[in-house]
Design a protein around this motif. Structure first.
Motif, short mmCIF file in Angstrom:
data_model
loop_
_atom_site.label_atom_id
_atom_site.label_comp_id
_atom_site.label_asym_id
_atom_site.label_seq_id
_atom_site.Cartn_x
_atom_site.Cartn_y
_atom_site.Cartn_z
N ILE A 1 -16.08 -134.92 32.82
CA ILE A 1 -17.41 -134.34 33.09
C ILE A 1 -17.35 -133.43 34.31
N SER A 2 -16.62 -133.85 35.33
CA SER A 2 -16.45 -133.02 36.51
C SER A 2 -15.79 -131.69 36.15
N TYR A 3 -14.79 -131.75 35.27
CA TYR A 3 -14.15 -130.51 34.83
C TYR A 3 -15.13 -129.63 34.07
N TYR A 4 -15.84 -130.21 33.13
CA TYR A 4 -16.77 -129.41 32.32
C TYR A 4 -17.82 -128.72 33.20
N ILE A 5 -18.41 -129.47 34.12
CA ILE A 5 -19.47 -128.91 34.97
C ILE A 5 -18.92 -127.82 35.89
N SER A 6 -17.80 -128.11 36.55
CA SER A 6 -17.26 -127.12 37.49
C SER A 6 -16.67 -125.91 36.78
N ALA B 1 -29.63 -123.38 27.78
CA ALA B 1 -28.21 -123.59 28.08
C ALA B 1 -28.01 -124.81 28.97
N ARG B 2 -28.92 -125.05 29.89
CA ARG B 2 -28.81 -126.23 30.75
C ARG B 2 -28.97 -127.51 29.94
N ASN B 3 -29.89 -127.51 28.98
CA ASN B 3 -30.07 -128.69 28.14
C ASN B 3 -28.84 -128.93 27.28
N LEU B 4 -28.22 -127.84 26.81
CA LEU B 4 -27.01 -127.99 26.01
C LEU B 4 -25.87 -128.54 26.88
N GLY B 5 -25.79 -128.07 28.11
CA GLY B 5 -24.77 -128.59 29.02
C GLY B 5 -24.97 -130.06 29.32
N LEU B 6 -26.21 -130.46 29.51
CA LEU B 6 -26.51 -131.87 29.75
C LEU B 6 -26.16 -132.71 28.53
N LEU B 7 -26.46 -132.19 27.36
CA LEU B 7 -26.13 -132.89 26.11
C LEU B 7 -24.61 -133.05 25.96
N ILE B 8 -23.86 -132.01 26.30
CA ILE B 8 -22.40 -132.08 26.21
C ILE B 8 -21.86 -133.11 27.21
N CYS B 9 -22.42 -133.15 28.41
CA CYS B 9 -22.00 -134.15 29.39
C CYS B 9 -22.26 -135.57 28.89
N PHE B 10 -23.43 -135.78 28.30
CA PHE B 10 -23.74 -137.10 27.74
C PHE B 10 -22.82 -137.44 26.57
N LEU B 11 -22.48 -136.45 25.77
CA LEU B 11 -21.56 -136.67 24.65
C LEU B 11 -20.18 -137.10 25.15
N ILE B 12 -19.66 -136.38 26.13
CA ILE B 12 -18.35 -136.71 26.70
C ILE B 12 -18.39 -138.11 27.32
N LEU B 13 -19.44 -138.38 28.08
CA LEU B 13 -19.57 -139.69 28.72
C LEU B 13 -19.69 -140.80 27.68
N ALA B 14 -20.47 -140.56 26.63
CA ALA B 14 -20.64 -141.58 25.59
C ALA B 14 -19.32 -141.88 24.89
N MET B 15 -18.53 -140.84 24.61
CA MET B 15 -17.24 -141.07 23.95
C MET B 15 -16.28 -141.84 24.87
N ASP B 16 -16.23 -141.48 26.15
CA ASP B 16 -15.33 -142.17 27.07
C ASP B 16 -15.77 -143.60 27.33
N VAL B 17 -17.06 -143.83 27.49
CA VAL B 17 -17.55 -145.19 27.71
C VAL B 17 -17.31 -146.04 26.46
N SER B 18 -17.55 -145.47 25.28
CA SER B 18 -17.29 -146.20 24.04
C SER B 18 -15.81 -146.54 23.90
N ALA B 19 -14.94 -145.59 24.26
CA ALA B 19 -13.50 -145.84 24.21
C ALA B 19 -13.13 -146.96 25.18
#
Length: 168
Positions: free
Chosen positions: A149-154, A2-20
């Protein structure tokens, strides 16, 4: 797992926002390459199809990042200020991050849409110049990524706290 999935989701969100954000800035660069005539505060500019495509892609990625963070982060219900004051630090951070991410989304998305529509093929725009609208929207995409990402983690931490308190 579950932690790896959470980290992957954070990277996905970050990648989409940075790409945008990068696409928004690239759209501004493409828009500035188009010839234009400027007189005082008024400007006539030919539309840039490249800037239109980049701006549209930035809008789509920003929306996808926001939807991903909100859907996968879960729903946190806060009914009143007293409820918020009694809640855990993770839940308070999640609510604050959610509010700021929505505000930044509204501003960034509006700026990107205005800049994208100014580069629509259907019109040659003459009017008050809209300098740096696309790049400002792109920069706000980076900031949106931090709050999303802050919202997702918290939010996920708050959900874990509630489920572990329910089992105890």
């Amino acid at each position: 797992m579950a932690r790896n999935l959470g980290l992957l989701i954070c990277f996905l969100i970050l990648a989409m926002d940075v790409s945008a954000g990068i696409l928004g800035i690239e759209a501004e660069i493409a828009q500035n390459k188009v010839k234009h005539l400027k007189m005082w505060i008024f400007e006539c500019r030919d539309p840039s199809y490249t800037a239109f495509k980049y701006g549209l892609a930035a809008c789509i990625l920003l929306a996808l990042a926001h939807v991903t963070a909100n859907l996968l982060g879960g729903c946190l219900c806060v009914v009143s200020r007293q409820d918020l004051a009694k809640s855990s630090a993770n839940k308070q951070l999640a609510v604050a991050s959610l509010i700021f991410s929505w505000i930044i989304l509204a501003i960034a998305f509006s700026l990107l849409i205005v800049g994208t529509m100014a580069n629509s093929r259907s019109r040659k725009s003459c009017g008050i110049s809209h300098h740096r609208v696309l790049s400002l929207g792109g920069i706000l995409c980076f900031i949106h990524g931090l709050f999303a990402i802050s919202y997702y983690i918290s939010a996920t931490a708050s959900t874990r706290e509630q489920t572990s308190a329910g089992h105890a």
